[in-house]
Design a protein around this motif. Structure first.
Motif, PDB file in Angstrom:
ATOM      1  N   MET A  98      -3.841  16.983   0.283  1.00  0.00           N
ATOM      2  CA  MET A  98      -4.754  15.847   0.207  1.00  0.00           C
ATOM      3  C   MET A  98      -3.911  14.584   0.225  1.00  0.00           C
ATOM      4  O   MET A  98      -2.785  14.573  -0.298  1.00  0.00           O
ATOM      5  N   PHE A  99      -4.439  13.538   0.845  1.00  0.00           N
ATOM      6  CA  PHE A  99      -3.789  12.235   0.809  1.00  0.00           C
ATOM      7  C   PHE A  99      -4.719  11.224   0.154  1.00  0.00           C
ATOM      8  O   PHE A  99      -5.946  11.326   0.256  1.00  0.00           O
ATOM      9  N   ALA A 100      -4.119  10.239  -0.496  1.00  0.00           N
ATOM     10  CA  ALA A 100      -4.867   9.126  -1.061  1.00  0.00           C
ATOM     11  C   ALA A 100      -3.996   7.888  -0.978  1.00  0.00           C
ATOM     12  O   ALA A 100      -2.764   7.984  -0.845  1.00  0.00           O
ATOM     13  N   LYS A 132      -4.777  -1.394 -13.489  1.00  0.00           N
ATOM     14  CA  LYS A 132      -5.943  -0.551 -13.259  1.00  0.00           C
ATOM     15  C   LYS A 132      -5.998  -0.216 -11.778  1.00  0.00           C
ATOM     16  O   LYS A 132      -6.200  -1.104 -10.934  1.00  0.00           O
ATOM     17  N   ILE A 133      -5.781   1.035 -11.460  1.00  0.00           N
ATOM     18  CA  ILE A 133      -5.695   1.471 -10.062  1.00  0.00           C
ATOM     19  C   ILE A 133      -6.829   2.451  -9.759  1.00  0.00           C
ATOM     20  O   ILE A 133      -7.119   3.357 -10.546  1.00  0.00           O
ATOM     21  N   GLU A 134      -7.444   2.267  -8.601  1.00  0.00           N
ATOM     22  CA  GLU A 134      -8.425   3.228  -8.097  1.00  0.00           C
ATOM     23  C   GLU A 134      -7.937   3.717  -6.739  1.00  0.00           C
ATOM     24  O   GLU A 134      -7.918   2.961  -5.774  1.00  0.00           O
ATOM     25  N   VAL A 135      -7.530   4.965  -6.680  1.00  0.00           N
ATOM     26  CA  VAL A 135      -7.019   5.519  -5.427  1.00  0.00           C
ATOM     27  C   VAL A 135      -8.177   5.859  -4.497  1.00  0.00           C
ATOM     28  O   VAL A 135      -9.280   6.156  -4.937  1.00  0.00           O
ATOM     29  N   VAL A 136      -7.889   5.790  -3.206  1.00  0.00           N
ATOM     30  CA  VAL A 136      -8.883   6.106  -2.174  1.00  0.00           C
ATOM     31  C   VAL A 136      -8.454   7.387  -1.480  1.00  0.00           C
ATOM     32  O   VAL A 136      -7.363   7.437  -0.889  1.00  0.00           O
ATOM     33  N   GLY A 137      -9.274   8.421  -1.565  1.00  0.00           N
ATOM     34  CA  GLY A 137      -8.920   9.709  -0.993  1.00  0.00           C
ATOM     35  C   GLY A 137      -9.236   9.830   0.486  1.00  0.00           C
ATOM     36  O   GLY A 137     -10.049   9.073   1.033  1.00  0.00           O
ATOM     37  N   ALA A 138      -8.600  10.804   1.130  1.00  0.00           N
ATOM     38  CA  ALA A 138      -8.828  11.052   2.554  1.00  0.00           C
ATOM     39  C   ALA A 138     -10.185  11.675   2.811  1.00  0.00           C
ATOM     40  O   ALA A 138     -10.656  11.709   3.947  1.00  0.00           O
ATOM     41  N   GLY A 139     -10.818  12.173   1.779  1.00  0.00           N
ATOM     42  CA  GLY A 139     -12.132  12.796   1.913  1.00  0.00           C
ATOM     43  C   GLY A 139     -12.600  13.268   0.557  1.00  0.00           C
ATOM     44  O   GLY A 139     -11.917  13.059  -0.458  1.00  0.00           O
ATOM     45  N   ARG A 140     -13.750  13.903   0.558  1.00  0.00           N
ATOM     46  CA  ARG A 140     -14.305  14.417  -0.692  1.00  0.00           C
ATOM     47  C   ARG A 140     -14.354  15.936  -0.621  1.00  0.00           C
ATOM     48  O   ARG A 140     -14.794  16.490   0.379  1.00  0.00           O
ATOM     49  N   THR A 141     -13.903  16.578  -1.666  1.00  0.00           N
ATOM     50  CA  THR A 141     -14.104  18.019  -1.776  1.00  0.00           C
ATOM     51  C   THR A 141     -15.123  18.263  -2.884  1.00  0.00           C
ATOM     52  O   THR A 141     -15.162  17.536  -3.875  1.00  0.00           O
ATOM     53  N   ASP A 142     -15.953  19.286  -2.700  1.00  0.00           N
ATOM     54  CA  ASP A 142     -17.016  19.572  -3.655  1.00  0.00           C
ATOM     55  C   ASP A 142     -16.478  20.276  -4.894  1.00  0.00           C
ATOM     56  O   ASP A 142     -15.316  20.706  -4.945  1.00  0.00           O
ATOM     57  N   THR A 143     -17.330  20.438  -5.869  1.00  0.00           N
ATOM     58  CA  THR A 143     -16.986  21.127  -7.112  1.00  0.00           C
ATOM     59  C   THR A 143     -16.371  22.489  -6.824  1.00  0.00           C
ATOM     60  O   THR A 143     -16.942  23.294  -6.074  1.00  0.00           O
ATOM     61  N   GLY A 144     -15.198  22.740  -7.391  1.00  0.00           N
ATOM     62  CA  GLY A 144     -14.565  24.048  -7.263  1.00  0.00           C
ATOM     63  C   GLY A 144     -13.747  24.273  -6.011  1.00  0.00           C
ATOM     64  O   GLY A 144     -13.067  25.292  -5.885  1.00  0.00           O
ATOM     65  N   VAL A 145     -13.784  23.330  -5.068  1.00  0.00           N
ATOM     66  CA  VAL A 145     -13.018  23.462  -3.826  1.00  0.00           C
ATOM     67  C   VAL A 145     -11.571  23.023  -4.078  1.00  0.00           C
ATOM     68  O   VAL A 145     -11.317  22.078  -4.821  1.00  0.00           O
ATOM     69  N   HIS A 146     -10.634  23.713  -3.452  1.00  0.00           N
ATOM     70  CA  HIS A 146      -9.215  23.441  -3.630  1.00  0.00           C
ATOM     71  C   HIS A 146      -8.671  22.588  -2.476  1.00  0.00           C
ATOM     72  O   HIS A 146      -9.296  22.480  -1.421  1.00  0.00           O
ATOM     73  N   ALA A 147      -7.485  22.024  -2.686  1.00  0.00           N
ATOM     74  CA  ALA A 147      -6.798  21.310  -1.607  1.00  0.00           C
ATOM     75  C   ALA A 147      -5.315  21.637  -1.669  1.00  0.00           C
ATOM     76  O   ALA A 147      -4.666  21.378  -2.681  1.00  0.00           O
ATOM     77  N   SER A 148      -4.799  22.234  -0.607  1.00  0.00           N
ATOM     78  CA  SER A 148      -3.355  22.446  -0.531  1.00  0.00           C
ATOM     79  C   SER A 148      -2.677  21.229   0.076  1.00  0.00           C
ATOM     80  O   SER A 148      -1.459  21.066  -0.048  1.00  0.00           O
ATOM     81  N   VAL A 150     -15.545  15.772 -15.028  1.00  0.00           N
ATOM     82  CA  VAL A 150     -14.118  15.584 -14.742  1.00  0.00           C
ATOM     83  C   VAL A 150     -13.868  15.768 -13.245  1.00  0.00           C
ATOM     84  O   VAL A 150     -14.283  16.761 -12.646  1.00  0.00           O
ATOM     85  N   SER A 151     -13.180  14.805 -12.637  1.00  0.00           N
ATOM     86  CA  SER A 151     -12.858  14.872 -11.214  1.00  0.00           C
ATOM     87  C   SER A 151     -11.356  14.726 -11.012  1.00  0.00           C
ATOM     88  O   SER A 151     -10.636  14.218 -11.884  1.00  0.00           O
ATOM     89  N   VAL A 152     -10.892  15.151  -9.833  1.00  0.00           N
ATOM     90  CA  VAL A 152      -9.475  14.998  -9.500  1.00  0.00           C
ATOM     91  C   VAL A 152      -9.115  13.520  -9.385  1.00  0.00           C
ATOM     92  O   VAL A 152      -8.075  13.068  -9.894  1.00  0.00           O
ATOM     93  N   GLN A 153      -9.966  12.747  -8.736  1.00  0.00           N
ATOM     94  CA  GLN A 153      -9.701  11.319  -8.556  1.00  0.00           C
ATOM     95  C   GLN A 153      -9.509  10.607  -9.900  1.00  0.00           C
ATOM     96  O   GLN A 153      -8.624   9.762 -10.041  1.00  0.00           O
ATOM     97  N   ARG A 178       0.844  -1.196   0.000  1.00  0.00           N
ATOM     98  CA  ARG A 178       0.000   0.000   0.000  1.00  0.00           C
ATOM     99  C   ARG A 178       0.886   1.256   0.000  1.00  0.00           C
ATOM    100  O   ARG A 178       1.846   1.350   0.761  1.00  0.00           O
ATOM    101  N   TYR A 179       0.509   2.203  -0.847  1.00  0.00           N
ATOM    102  CA  TYR A 179       1.240   3.469  -0.941  1.00  0.00           C
ATOM    103  C   TYR A 179       0.288   4.634  -0.674  1.00  0.00           C
ATOM    104  O   TYR A 179      -0.895   4.592  -1.052  1.00  0.00           O
ATOM    105  N   PHE A 180       0.823   5.632  -0.016  1.00  0.00           N
ATOM    106  CA  PHE A 180       0.130   6.903   0.166  1.00  0.00           C
ATOM    107  C   PHE A 180       0.674   7.916  -0.844  1.00  0.00           C
ATOM    108  O   PHE A 180       1.880   7.923  -1.137  1.00  0.00           O
ATOM    109  N   ILE A 181      -0.219   8.764  -1.329  1.00  0.00           N
ATOM    110  CA  ILE A 181       0.158   9.892  -2.177  1.00  0.00           C
ATOM    111  C   ILE A 181      -0.205  11.176  -1.430  1.00  0.00           C
ATOM    112  O   ILE A 181      -1.319  11.293  -0.908  1.00  0.00           O
TER     113      ILE A 181
END
Length: 241
Positions: free
Chosen positions: A59-61, A41-57, A24-27, A2-5
């Motif tokens: 994020m982990f996945a 074929k990889i599907e990353v799992v994010g630390a949470g969900r951000t809504d449309t237009g919200v930024h992240a300085s 189009v999504s970040v994920q 398992r790897y974290f990004i």
């Protein structure tokens, strides 16, 4: 394995973090980049969900692969990702470590610019020619630490098992024309921060007072709270494990 990004992104061009049909999504972009370099074929799992237009300085996945990654993995990913998504670090973790469920706190900032600034249009909500009382807003914000049920500030049509959140920080800071709301909790509801900010702005403009703010929280009714402020001023800034 398992790897974290660790990554960040400008959310302007995305319908949030989570993959959704026909948008189009970040994920989606991260999945494609990781799948390309691993040839799986990889599907990353994010630390949470951000809504449309919200930024992240920040994020982990996480993602799982069978073989160890070699070389400069962040560089490889960044060469495949759009320039508004940047990977800073990729590191191996215990196979049980989960990007979402093991996070113990998340922090957001909401930025407001008092006046007009063409260079901050995509990263702040600009309020023109209005006097806002930051002391009144901070006094009301302290009430958030006294409550755990925040149904009042949740998006109405959302499927959650509980409206309870443990808020440990809620404070406004001002630097010149910039107002920044800092909030930290173990978890957040959909649209929660933007609804809290909109309601606290009503306090700062003296449309409601501190006791009204308390009653709004206690009502558990979204229609009693203030507007949901624009997504472009909201940043996911820190996730702790």
């Amino acid at each position: 394995m398992r790897y974290f990004i660790e990554l960040s992104y400008n959310g302007k061009n995305y319908h949030g973090w989570q993959i959704q049909p026909d948008v189009v999504s970040v994920q989606e972009k991260v999945n494609h980049a990781v799948s390309t370099i691993t040839q799986q074929k990889i599907e990353v799992v994010g630390a949470g969900r951000t809504d449309t237009g919200v930024h992240a300085s920040q994020m982990f996945a996480h993602f799982d692969i069978e073989k160890e990654l070699i070389g400069d993995v962040p560089h490889k990913l960044n060469s495949l990702l759009p320039r508004d998504i940047v990977v800073y670090n990729v590191f191996q973790v215990n196979d049980e470590k989960h990007a979402r469920f093991d996070a113990i706190s998340r922090s957001y900032e909401y930025k407001i610019w008092l006046g007009r600034n063409p260079f901050l249009l995509d990263f702040s909500w600009q309020i023109h020619s209005q006097k806002i009382d930051i002391d009144l807003m901070n006094d009301a914000a302290k009430l958030l630490l006294e409550f755990t049920d925040f149904q009042t500030f949740s998006k109405v049509k959302t499927d959650v098992y509980t409206y309870n959140c443990d808020i440990t920080e809620a404070v406004w800071k001002q630097k010149g024309n910039e107002l920044t709301f800092h909030i930290t909790a173990n978890r957040f509801l959909r649209n929660m921060v933007r609804a809290i900010v909109g309601t606290l702005i009503d306090v700062g403009l003296e449309r409601i007072d501190k006791e009204n703010f308390r009653k709004i929280i206690e009502s558990k009714n979204r229609s009693n709270a203030g507007l949901s402020v624009p997504a472009k001023g909201l940043f996911l800034t820190n996730i702790k494990y």
